[in-house]
Each structure stands twice: as C-alpha cells, then as structure tokens.
Write a protein that holds these residues in place. Sequence first.
Motif, PDB file in Angstrom:
ATOM      1  N   GLN B  37      -6.343  -1.406  -1.458  1.00  0.00           N
ATOM      2  CA  GLN B  37      -5.644  -1.554  -2.729  1.00  0.00           C
ATOM      3  C   GLN B  37      -4.144  -1.638  -2.468  1.00  0.00           C
ATOM      4  O   GLN B  37      -3.508  -0.637  -2.161  1.00  0.00           O
ATOM      5  N   ARG B  38      -3.620  -2.823  -2.614  1.00  0.00           N
ATOM      6  CA  ARG B  38      -2.167  -3.012  -2.472  1.00  0.00           C
ATOM      7  C   ARG B  38      -1.466  -2.494  -3.720  1.00  0.00           C
ATOM      8  O   ARG B  38      -2.086  -2.359  -4.788  1.00  0.00           O
ATOM      9  N   PRO B  39      -0.167  -2.202  -3.621  1.00  0.00           N
ATOM     10  CA  PRO B  39       0.561  -1.651  -4.776  1.00  0.00           C
ATOM     11  C   PRO B  39       0.399  -2.511  -6.017  1.00  0.00           C
ATOM     12  O   PRO B  39       0.546  -3.737  -5.962  1.00  0.00           O
ATOM     13  N   SER B  40       0.065  -1.865  -7.109  1.00  0.00           N
ATOM     14  CA  SER B  40      -0.117  -2.495  -8.419  1.00  0.00           C
ATOM     15  C   SER B  40      -1.240  -3.526  -8.455  1.00  0.00           C
ATOM     16  O   SER B  40      -1.278  -4.371  -9.357  1.00  0.00           O
ATOM     17  N   GLY B  41      -2.143  -3.467  -7.480  1.00  0.00           N
ATOM     18  CA  GLY B  41      -3.243  -4.425  -7.454  1.00  0.00           C
ATOM     19  C   GLY B  41      -4.589  -3.761  -7.646  1.00  0.00           C
ATOM     20  O   GLY B  41      -4.708  -2.531  -7.608  1.00  0.00           O
ATOM     21  N   ALA B  42      -5.604  -4.571  -7.840  1.00  0.00           N
ATOM     22  CA  ALA B  42      -6.969  -4.059  -7.905  1.00  0.00           C
ATOM     23  C   ALA B  42      -7.497  -3.850  -6.486  1.00  0.00           C
ATOM     24  O   ALA B  42      -7.049  -4.499  -5.534  1.00  0.00           O
ATOM     25  N   PRO B  43      -8.431  -2.937  -6.321  1.00  0.00           N
ATOM     26  CA  PRO B  43      -9.046  -2.782  -4.998  1.00  0.00           C
ATOM     27  C   PRO B  43      -9.751  -4.059  -4.565  1.00  0.00           C
ATOM     28  O   PRO B  43     -10.163  -4.876  -5.389  1.00  0.00           O
ATOM     29  N   ARG B  44      -9.873  -4.191  -3.255  1.00  0.00           N
ATOM     30  CA  ARG B  44     -10.562  -5.336  -2.663  1.00  0.00           C
ATOM     31  C   ARG B  44     -11.513  -4.822  -1.598  1.00  0.00           C
ATOM     32  O   ARG B  44     -11.134  -3.992  -0.757  1.00  0.00           O
ATOM     33  N   LEU B  45     -12.745  -5.314  -1.609  1.00  0.00           N
ATOM     34  CA  LEU B  45     -13.729  -4.919  -0.610  1.00  0.00           C
ATOM     35  C   LEU B  45     -13.352  -5.506   0.741  1.00  0.00           C
ATOM     36  O   LEU B  45     -13.146  -6.714   0.860  1.00  0.00           O
ATOM     37  N   ILE B  46     -13.282  -4.668   1.774  1.00  0.00           N
ATOM     38  CA  ILE B  46     -12.978  -5.177   3.111  1.00  0.00           C
ATOM     39  C   ILE B  46     -14.085  -4.873   4.121  1.00  0.00           C
ATOM     40  O   ILE B  46     -14.182  -5.541   5.152  1.00  0.00           O
ATOM     41  N   ILE B  47     -14.920  -3.887   3.838  1.00  0.00           N
ATOM     42  CA  ILE B  47     -16.049  -3.552   4.702  1.00  0.00           C
ATOM     43  C   ILE B  47     -17.204  -3.100   3.812  1.00  0.00           C
ATOM     44  O   ILE B  47     -16.993  -2.353   2.844  1.00  0.00           O
ATOM     45  N   PHE B  48     -18.428  -3.539   4.111  1.00  0.00           N
ATOM     46  CA  PHE B  48     -19.594  -3.042   3.395  1.00  0.00           C
ATOM     47  C   PHE B  48     -20.726  -2.766   4.380  1.00  0.00           C
ATOM     48  O   PHE B  48     -20.706  -3.250   5.512  1.00  0.00           O
ATOM     49  N   GLN B  49     -21.677  -1.973   3.945  1.00  0.00           N
ATOM     50  CA  GLN B  49     -22.825  -1.586   4.780  1.00  0.00           C
ATOM     51  C   GLN B  49     -22.358  -1.150   6.177  1.00  0.00           C
ATOM     52  O   GLN B  49     -22.856  -1.640   7.193  1.00  0.00           O
ATOM     53  N   ASP B  50     -21.428  -0.235   6.169  1.00  0.00           N
ATOM     54  CA  ASP B  50     -20.902   0.455   7.356  1.00  0.00           C
ATOM     55  C   ASP B  50     -19.906  -0.375   8.167  1.00  0.00           C
ATOM     56  O   ASP B  50     -18.875   0.136   8.576  1.00  0.00           O
ATOM     57  N   ASN B  51     -20.241  -1.643   8.458  1.00  0.00           N
ATOM     58  CA  ASN B  51     -19.382  -2.362   9.413  1.00  0.00           C
ATOM     59  C   ASN B  51     -19.354  -3.868   9.201  1.00  0.00           C
ATOM     60  O   ASN B  51     -18.946  -4.607  10.097  1.00  0.00           O
ATOM     61  N   LEU B  52     -19.773  -4.347   8.050  1.00  0.00           N
ATOM     62  CA  LEU B  52     -19.791  -5.791   7.793  1.00  0.00           C
ATOM     63  C   LEU B  52     -18.560  -6.207   6.992  1.00  0.00           C
ATOM     64  O   LEU B  52     -18.144  -5.522   6.072  1.00  0.00           O
ATOM     65  N   ARG B  53     -18.002  -7.344   7.358  1.00  0.00           N
ATOM     66  CA  ARG B  53     -16.847  -7.886   6.653  1.00  0.00           C
ATOM     67  C   ARG B  53     -17.288  -8.967   5.683  1.00  0.00           C
ATOM     68  O   ARG B  53     -18.010  -9.887   6.072  1.00  0.00           O
ATOM     69  N   PRO B  54     -16.794  -8.921   4.439  1.00  0.00           N
ATOM     70  CA  PRO B  54     -17.057 -10.052   3.531  1.00  0.00           C
ATOM     71  C   PRO B  54     -16.347 -11.305   4.034  1.00  0.00           C
ATOM     72  O   PRO B  54     -15.394 -11.233   4.834  1.00  0.00           O
ATOM     73  N   SER B  55     -16.798 -12.413   3.537  1.00  0.00           N
ATOM     74  CA  SER B  55     -16.146 -13.679   3.868  1.00  0.00           C
ATOM     75  C   SER B  55     -14.674 -13.610   3.486  1.00  0.00           C
ATOM     76  O   SER B  55     -14.323 -13.139   2.412  1.00  0.00           O
ATOM     77  N   GLY B  56     -13.825 -14.073   4.380  1.00  0.00           N
ATOM     78  CA  GLY B  56     -12.404 -14.123   4.099  1.00  0.00           C
ATOM     79  C   GLY B  56     -11.619 -12.908   4.540  1.00  0.00           C
ATOM     80  O   GLY B  56     -10.380 -12.919   4.470  1.00  0.00           O
ATOM     81  N   ILE B  57     -12.297 -11.870   4.993  1.00  0.00           N
ATOM     82  CA  ILE B  57     -11.601 -10.673   5.464  1.00  0.00           C
ATOM     83  C   ILE B  57     -11.323 -10.820   6.959  1.00  0.00           C
ATOM     84  O   ILE B  57     -12.195 -11.175   7.739  1.00  0.00           O
ATOM     85  N   SER B  58     -10.107 -10.491   7.318  1.00  0.00           N
ATOM     86  CA  SER B  58      -9.653 -10.674   8.689  1.00  0.00           C
ATOM     87  C   SER B  58     -10.472  -9.846   9.684  1.00  0.00           C
ATOM     88  O   SER B  58     -10.884  -8.719   9.401  1.00  0.00           O
ATOM     89  N   HIS B  59     -10.657 -10.425  10.887  1.00  0.00           N
ATOM     90  CA  HIS B  59     -11.325  -9.707  11.971  1.00  0.00           C
ATOM     91  C   HIS B  59     -10.505  -8.518  12.457  1.00  0.00           C
ATOM     92  O   HIS B  59     -10.994  -7.728  13.267  1.00  0.00           O
ATOM     93  N   ARG B  60      -9.291  -8.397  11.987  1.00  0.00           N
ATOM     94  CA  ARG B  60      -8.466  -7.258  12.379  1.00  0.00           C
ATOM     95  C   ARG B  60      -8.989  -5.951  11.763  1.00  0.00           C
ATOM     96  O   ARG B  60      -8.601  -4.868  12.179  1.00  0.00           O
ATOM     97  N   PHE B  61      -9.865  -6.095  10.770  1.00  0.00           N
ATOM     98  CA  PHE B  61     -10.465  -4.914  10.146  1.00  0.00           C
ATOM     99  C   PHE B  61     -11.849  -4.684  10.765  1.00  0.00           C
ATOM    100  O   PHE B  61     -12.690  -5.582  10.755  1.00  0.00           O
ATOM    101  N   ALA B  62     -12.056  -3.470  11.274  1.00  0.00           N
ATOM    102  CA  ALA B  62     -13.344  -3.141  11.865  1.00  0.00           C
ATOM    103  C   ALA B  62     -13.697  -1.705  11.499  1.00  0.00           C
ATOM    104  O   ALA B  62     -12.805  -0.862  11.350  1.00  0.00           O
ATOM    105  N   ALA B  63     -14.986  -1.437  11.339  1.00  0.00           N
ATOM    106  CA  ALA B  63     -15.396  -0.098  10.920  1.00  0.00           C
ATOM    107  C   ALA B  63     -16.641   0.341  11.670  1.00  0.00           C
ATOM    108  O   ALA B  63     -17.397  -0.487  12.189  1.00  0.00           O
ATOM    109  N   SER B  64     -16.810   1.641  11.717  1.00  0.00           N
ATOM    110  CA  SER B  64     -17.988   2.213  12.351  1.00  0.00           C
ATOM    111  C   SER B  64     -18.305   3.543  11.684  1.00  0.00           C
ATOM    112  O   SER B  64     -17.471   4.123  10.977  1.00  0.00           O
ATOM    113  N   THR B  65     -19.522   3.993  11.906  1.00  0.00           N
ATOM    114  CA  THR B  65     -19.941   5.293  11.383  1.00  0.00           C
ATOM    115  C   THR B  65     -20.668   6.043  12.485  1.00  0.00           C
ATOM    116  O   THR B  65     -21.524   5.461  13.163  1.00  0.00           O
ATOM    117  N   PHE B  66     -20.326   7.306  12.658  1.00  0.00           N
ATOM    118  CA  PHE B  66     -21.011   8.138  13.649  1.00  0.00           C
ATOM    119  C   PHE B  66     -21.170   9.525  13.062  1.00  0.00           C
ATOM    120  O   PHE B  66     -20.173  10.197  12.773  1.00  0.00           O
TER     121      PHE B  66
END
Lengths: 125, 107
Positions: B37-66
């Motif tokens: 969520q950037r300042p004064s903006g709506a939230p944006r999905l960047i990761i779902f189902q633990d580690n998947l990126r939606p289309s258009g989200i940069s590969h610079r974002f990565a996630a994991s769960t342990f």
Amino acid sequence: QISLKESGPSLVRPTQSFTLTCTISGFSLNTFGVGVAWVRQPPGAALEWLGLIDWSGDGHLSRSLDDRLTVTRDTSRNLVVLTVTNVDFEDRGIYFCVHADIGYAPKVLHSLDFWGQGTLVSVSS
Amino acid sequence: QPALTQPASVSGSPGHSITISCSRVGGTFNLVSWYQQRPSGAPRLIIFQDNLRPSGISHRFAASTFGNTASLTISGLQAEDEADYYCASPIGLSDLLFGGGTKVTVL
C-alpha cells in the motif's frame, strides 16, 4: 478489466446505520470461485477484514463484527452492499471493496486480488 | 486469539535487499498473501498462496513460509518500493487475519 468502485455516505452519526455500495465490472458475481470482500482501514491504522459474499450468494462475516454487519448483492445490477448498524467512532475509516479469489475444496480465501479505490466514512455527532 | 505480527518498520538502501517477517501466534499458517500500500493508495496484491506473484508484479518480490513465520523479501530496493506492506492469512472464509503492517523506507 476487473474494476470495483465504492460509494456511500461520507459522514454518519453514532448509533445510526449506513450502507455502502460496491459497483463491479469486468467479472460476474456468479462466477465460481469469486467473491466480493469488504476491508476497512481506520486513519493511520492497519487493514481490518469485514467479510465477503461468495459466488453462491453466501455471506461470510468477521466473527468479531457479524452482529452489526450485513453483506448482500444484486447480481442483475452488479452491486454488492455492505450495511453497518449501531455505528460507533471505531467504525470510521476507508472502506474498500475487493475482488476475492476463493478456493472451493475446502472453501477458503486465496487472495484479494483487485481493490477498489476506497471510500472514506467519518463518524461524528 | 490468532494474530499476525510484523515489525513496524524496515529500511534499506537503494539496490539492497530487505526482508519483512510475519509471525503467526495461534493456529496454523496457510495461504499467506502480501499486500503493498503506497501512500494514499489502495492496497495491491503482490504475493498469494505463500509465494506466487500475480501477473505484473516484479520478480524483485519473493516470499516464503516456514513454520509459523512468513517472510517477504524485496531485492534491488527502489524508491517506488517505499510503502506499507501487510501480510494476511485466512481462517476459512469468515476471517482473514491481517498483520499490523510494516513501513518500508528507502534510505
């Protein structure tokens, strides 16, 4: 493309009720695996889950608020409606409606993938 | 009462990497999603189902769960990454736990 837009009152009074409308486009409310959710954000605070209505028309509301919330829909007009009753000061904030991706075996929320711009609701007497 | 805990703030220099943690207290961690969520903006999905990126989200974002901790790593930090980041995890359809949010500052 998928779009959602919230509308409703900007100022409500304590103890009263208010209704917000989410107008959707680019998808159908009846599509399997789809829902429309409501999330709110008090000023300077974190996101708070309110609930959603799924593709079959079933409402699923936050357990902490479900006695004051109702979510309904009008599929012919592509609308989802949130009603909040017995308003108090803590109900102020930005209310977002959101396209939800729902898994169906079991039914569980996968993600909130498209967000409306939000609408600000203030509470004051 | 289950809850998700995030650090209030994380900072890093341009080009560097940062990691935001999200710890679950109570219950099982599953289907973690992350929102920017950037300042004064709506939230944006960047990761779902633990580690998947939606289309258009940069590969610079990565996630994991342990175990009971999920992590979001932003690599090659850029000025545009300055925002609040929220983790979330569902309890069926009736509840979605949100973390308290982490403010990312690019130095």
